[in-house]
Every structure is written in C-alpha cells, then in structure tokens.
Scaffold this motif. Structure first.
Motif, PDB file in Angstrom:
ATOM      1  N   ARG A  34      58.250 -36.267  40.258  1.00  0.00           N
ATOM      2  CA  ARG A  34      58.284 -37.588  39.624  1.00  0.00           C
ATOM      3  C   ARG A  34      58.590 -37.479  38.132  1.00  0.00           C
ATOM      4  O   ARG A  34      59.304 -38.308  37.590  1.00  0.00           O
ATOM      5  CB  ARG A  34      56.943 -38.299  39.813  1.00  0.00           C
ATOM      6  CG  ARG A  34      56.900 -39.166  41.043  1.00  0.00           C
ATOM      7  CD  ARG A  34      55.585 -39.870  41.169  1.00  0.00           C
ATOM      8  NE  ARG A  34      55.518 -41.000  40.256  1.00  0.00           N
ATOM      9  CZ  ARG A  34      54.418 -41.659  39.976  1.00  0.00           C
ATOM     10  NH1 ARG A  34      53.276 -41.308  40.522  1.00  0.00           N
ATOM     11  NH2 ARG A  34      54.430 -42.679  39.154  1.00  0.00           N
ATOM     12  N   GLY A  35      58.024 -36.446  37.502  1.00  0.00           N
ATOM     13  CA  GLY A  35      58.274 -36.253  36.073  1.00  0.00           C
ATOM     14  C   GLY A  35      59.750 -36.038  35.784  1.00  0.00           C
ATOM     15  O   GLY A  35      60.280 -36.585  34.807  1.00  0.00           O
ATOM     16  N   ILE A  36      60.432 -35.261  36.600  1.00  0.00           N
ATOM     17  CA  ILE A  36      61.866 -35.013  36.420  1.00  0.00           C
ATOM     18  C   ILE A  36      62.648 -36.317  36.591  1.00  0.00           C
ATOM     19  O   ILE A  36      63.553 -36.622  35.814  1.00  0.00           O
ATOM     20  CB  ILE A  36      62.368 -33.949  37.435  1.00  0.00           C
ATOM     21  CG1 ILE A  36      61.706 -32.604  37.168  1.00  0.00           C
ATOM     22  CG2 ILE A  36      63.878 -33.832  37.403  1.00  0.00           C
ATOM     23  CD1 ILE A  36      62.093 -31.949  35.864  1.00  0.00           C
ATOM     24  N   ILE A  37      62.280 -37.096  37.604  1.00  0.00           N
ATOM     25  CA  ILE A  37      62.974 -38.377  37.842  1.00  0.00           C
ATOM     26  C   ILE A  37      62.786 -39.309  36.654  1.00  0.00           C
ATOM     27  O   ILE A  37      63.742 -39.936  36.176  1.00  0.00           O
ATOM     28  CB  ILE A  37      62.480 -39.025  39.154  1.00  0.00           C
ATOM     29  CG1 ILE A  37      62.939 -38.176  40.337  1.00  0.00           C
ATOM     30  CG2 ILE A  37      62.975 -40.462  39.281  1.00  0.00           C
ATOM     31  CD1 ILE A  37      62.315 -38.548  41.661  1.00  0.00           C
ATOM     32  N   PHE A  38      61.553 -39.399  36.140  1.00  0.00           N
ATOM     33  CA  PHE A  38      61.304 -40.245  34.972  1.00  0.00           C
ATOM     34  C   PHE A  38      62.073 -39.745  33.749  1.00  0.00           C
ATOM     35  O   PHE A  38      62.593 -40.527  32.963  1.00  0.00           O
ATOM     36  CB  PHE A  38      59.808 -40.337  34.667  1.00  0.00           C
ATOM     37  CG  PHE A  38      59.089 -41.363  35.483  1.00  0.00           C
ATOM     38  CD1 PHE A  38      59.298 -42.720  35.272  1.00  0.00           C
ATOM     39  CD2 PHE A  38      58.201 -40.979  36.470  1.00  0.00           C
ATOM     40  CE1 PHE A  38      58.636 -43.676  36.026  1.00  0.00           C
ATOM     41  CE2 PHE A  38      57.533 -41.923  37.235  1.00  0.00           C
ATOM     42  CZ  PHE A  38      57.750 -43.286  37.016  1.00  0.00           C
ATOM     43  N   ALA A  39      62.137 -38.418  33.577  1.00  0.00           N
ATOM     44  CA  ALA A  39      62.872 -37.850  32.438  1.00  0.00           C
ATOM     45  C   ALA A  39      64.362 -38.163  32.537  1.00  0.00           C
ATOM     46  O   ALA A  39      64.993 -38.545  31.537  1.00  0.00           O
ATOM     47  CB  ALA A  39      62.648 -36.337  32.370  1.00  0.00           C
ATOM     48  N   ILE A  40      64.926 -38.028  33.714  1.00  0.00           N
ATOM     49  CA  ILE A  40      66.351 -38.330  33.905  1.00  0.00           C
ATOM     50  C   ILE A  40      66.612 -39.815  33.670  1.00  0.00           C
ATOM     51  O   ILE A  40      67.562 -40.186  32.966  1.00  0.00           O
ATOM     52  CB  ILE A  40      66.819 -37.886  35.309  1.00  0.00           C
ATOM     53  CG1 ILE A  40      66.835 -36.356  35.381  1.00  0.00           C
ATOM     54  CG2 ILE A  40      68.197 -38.465  35.638  1.00  0.00           C
ATOM     55  CD1 ILE A  40      67.020 -35.802  36.780  1.00  0.00           C
ATOM     56  N   ALA A  70      68.928 -41.437  30.680  1.00  0.00           N
ATOM     57  CA  ALA A  70      70.023 -42.373  30.956  1.00  0.00           C
ATOM     58  C   ALA A  70      69.814 -43.681  30.210  1.00  0.00           C
ATOM     59  O   ALA A  70      70.753 -44.231  29.611  1.00  0.00           O
ATOM     60  CB  ALA A  70      70.128 -42.627  32.461  1.00  0.00           C
ATOM     61  N   LEU A  71      68.579 -44.186  30.205  1.00  0.00           N
ATOM     62  CA  LEU A  71      68.295 -45.455  29.530  1.00  0.00           C
ATOM     63  C   LEU A  71      68.451 -45.334  28.011  1.00  0.00           C
ATOM     64  O   LEU A  71      68.918 -46.275  27.364  1.00  0.00           O
ATOM     65  CB  LEU A  71      66.899 -45.949  29.902  1.00  0.00           C
ATOM     66  CG  LEU A  71      66.739 -46.373  31.367  1.00  0.00           C
ATOM     67  CD1 LEU A  71      65.273 -46.678  31.674  1.00  0.00           C
ATOM     68  CD2 LEU A  71      67.633 -47.557  31.697  1.00  0.00           C
ATOM     69  N   ILE A  72      68.068 -44.194  27.440  1.00  0.00           N
ATOM     70  CA  ILE A  72      68.252 -43.997  25.995  1.00  0.00           C
ATOM     71  C   ILE A  72      69.739 -44.084  25.641  1.00  0.00           C
ATOM     72  O   ILE A  72      70.120 -44.702  24.649  1.00  0.00           O
ATOM     73  CB  ILE A  72      67.664 -42.641  25.540  1.00  0.00           C
ATOM     74  CG1 ILE A  72      66.149 -42.709  25.522  1.00  0.00           C
ATOM     75  CG2 ILE A  72      68.198 -42.242  24.168  1.00  0.00           C
ATOM     76  CD1 ILE A  72      65.473 -41.377  25.271  1.00  0.00           C
ATOM     77  N   THR A  73      70.571 -43.460  26.463  1.00  0.00           N
ATOM     78  CA  THR A  73      72.012 -43.495  26.214  1.00  0.00           C
ATOM     79  C   THR A  73      72.553 -44.914  26.337  1.00  0.00           C
ATOM     80  O   THR A  73      73.308 -45.372  25.475  1.00  0.00           O
ATOM     81  CB  THR A  73      72.754 -42.559  27.179  1.00  0.00           C
ATOM     82  OG1 THR A  73      72.240 -41.235  26.993  1.00  0.00           O
ATOM     83  CG2 THR A  73      74.249 -42.561  26.919  1.00  0.00           C
ATOM     84  N   THR A 101      76.997 -37.856  19.705  1.00  0.00           N
ATOM     85  CA  THR A 101      75.684 -38.329  19.256  1.00  0.00           C
ATOM     86  C   THR A 101      74.591 -37.834  20.183  1.00  0.00           C
ATOM     87  O   THR A 101      73.592 -37.265  19.733  1.00  0.00           O
ATOM     88  CB  THR A 101      75.654 -39.866  19.171  1.00  0.00           C
ATOM     89  OG1 THR A 101      76.604 -40.295  18.202  1.00  0.00           O
ATOM     90  CG2 THR A 101      74.271 -40.373  18.791  1.00  0.00           C
ATOM     91  N   VAL A 102      74.765 -38.041  21.482  1.00  0.00           N
ATOM     92  CA  VAL A 102      73.744 -37.614  22.442  1.00  0.00           C
ATOM     93  C   VAL A 102      73.571 -36.100  22.391  1.00  0.00           C
ATOM     94  O   VAL A 102      72.449 -35.589  22.434  1.00  0.00           O
ATOM     95  CB  VAL A 102      74.084 -38.102  23.864  1.00  0.00           C
ATOM     96  CG1 VAL A 102      73.156 -37.481  24.893  1.00  0.00           C
ATOM     97  CG2 VAL A 102      74.007 -39.627  23.924  1.00  0.00           C
ATOM     98  N   SER A 103      74.652 -35.361  22.259  1.00  0.00           N
ATOM     99  CA  SER A 103      74.561 -33.902  22.169  1.00  0.00           C
ATOM    100  C   SER A 103      73.778 -33.472  20.936  1.00  0.00           C
ATOM    101  O   SER A 103      72.903 -32.602  21.015  1.00  0.00           O
ATOM    102  CB  SER A 103      75.958 -33.289  22.138  1.00  0.00           C
ATOM    103  OG  SER A 103      76.654 -33.597  23.311  1.00  0.00           O
ATOM    104  N   ALA A 104      74.085 -34.076  19.806  1.00  0.00           N
ATOM    105  CA  ALA A 104      73.373 -33.731  18.572  1.00  0.00           C
ATOM    106  C   ALA A 104      71.898 -34.124  18.663  1.00  0.00           C
ATOM    107  O   ALA A 104      71.017 -33.382  18.196  1.00  0.00           O
ATOM    108  CB  ALA A 104      74.040 -34.415  17.379  1.00  0.00           C
ATOM    109  N   VAL A 105      71.628 -35.276  19.264  1.00  0.00           N
ATOM    110  CA  VAL A 105      70.236 -35.712  19.446  1.00  0.00           C
ATOM    111  C   VAL A 105      69.485 -34.711  20.315  1.00  0.00           C
ATOM    112  O   VAL A 105      68.347 -34.335  20.002  1.00  0.00           O
ATOM    113  CB  VAL A 105      70.177 -37.133  20.052  1.00  0.00           C
ATOM    114  CG1 VAL A 105      68.789 -37.466  20.582  1.00  0.00           C
ATOM    115  CG2 VAL A 105      70.610 -38.169  19.020  1.00  0.00           C
TER     116      VAL A 105
END
Length: 141
Positions: A2-8, A12-15, A93-97
């Motif tokens: 579940r933790g991996i799913i939430f992290a993914i 995605a939502l941050i992006t 941007t995402v890569s640098a973040v």
C-alpha cells in the motif's frame, strides 16, 4: 505494498499539480497560483478530515512549532516548481526535484536529523544517487 501505491500516486499527483499550477500561473501569476493551490488544498484536507476523523484537534498542542512550518514551505515549493517548469520544462523540473529530495533525505537518514532513525549509507546508495544525477544531466543535453 500500500505504501508503494500511495507513493506512486503521490508522485503522479505532484507532477499533475505542478503542470496545473504552471498553467494557472501563466494566466494570473505565480504567487496567485500558489495561493489558490494552498487554499484549495486546505479546503480539501479539511473536508477529508471532517469525513474521516482520524485525528483530534487537541493533539495539535503536541506538535513541535518547527514542524508546523510545513504548510509555509509548501507555498515556496509551489512557487519554485511553477517557476522551474516555465523555464526548464516538466521533465527537467521533476528530475531536479527528485535529486534534491534524494540528497536531503540522504542527509536526514545518514545523520538522524529530525529524530529519524539513523541509517548507514553504503555504496549502493551512493551509486543510486550518482545514477539519478547522471540521468538528469543526460536529459538536459
């Protein structure tokens, strides 16, 4: 798992949030976009809290004042991401973040800062961060 799913999902939502904020910023400005994002985020979190009720307001007194600044940091994060996406694009941007996040989390884990359990960093962790940095450099070429 579940933790991996939430992290993914979170990644995605941050992006998606960053891209939406960059578009809003083009119409009304970066700080206005950050303000709208913070306001809608607060309203959403408050509604979820009222529905789920997984905590108590009384526990707020137990939070160290330093940690309450997380919301203020979010405004700066949003502004930074908006500005970066407009100047260097979403991928860079995402890569640098990610590199910045890995670097800071590496320091936090290796020093035990903020009360986290100190982790021993070994060669694989150094190689992983090196590969991430190399990847971003290759993206920028």
């Amino acid at each position: 798992m579940r933790g991996i799913i939430f992290a993914i999902a979170g990644g995605a939502l941050i992006t998606l949030q960053g891209v939406a904020n960059a578009r809003i910023s083009q119409d009304i400005g970066s700080w206005q976009a950050a303000s709208i994002t913070q306001l809608t985020g607060f309203i959403t979190a408050l509604l979820i809290f009222l529905i789920v009720r997984d905590g108590k307001w009384q526990n707020f007194k137990q939070v160290k004042p330093l940690y309450v600044t997380g919301g203020a940091l979010a405004a700066l994060i949003i502004f930074g991401n908006i500005t970066a996406m407009e100047q260097i694009g979403v991928t860079m941007t995402v890569s640098a973040v990610l590199i910045a996040q890995l670097g800071i989390t590496f320091l936090i884990d290796s020093t035990g800062a903020f009360g986290v359990v100190k982790q021993k960093m070994r060669l694989p962790q150094f190689i992983g961060i090196g590969m991430m940095i190399t990847g971003v450099i290759l993206l920028g070429i």
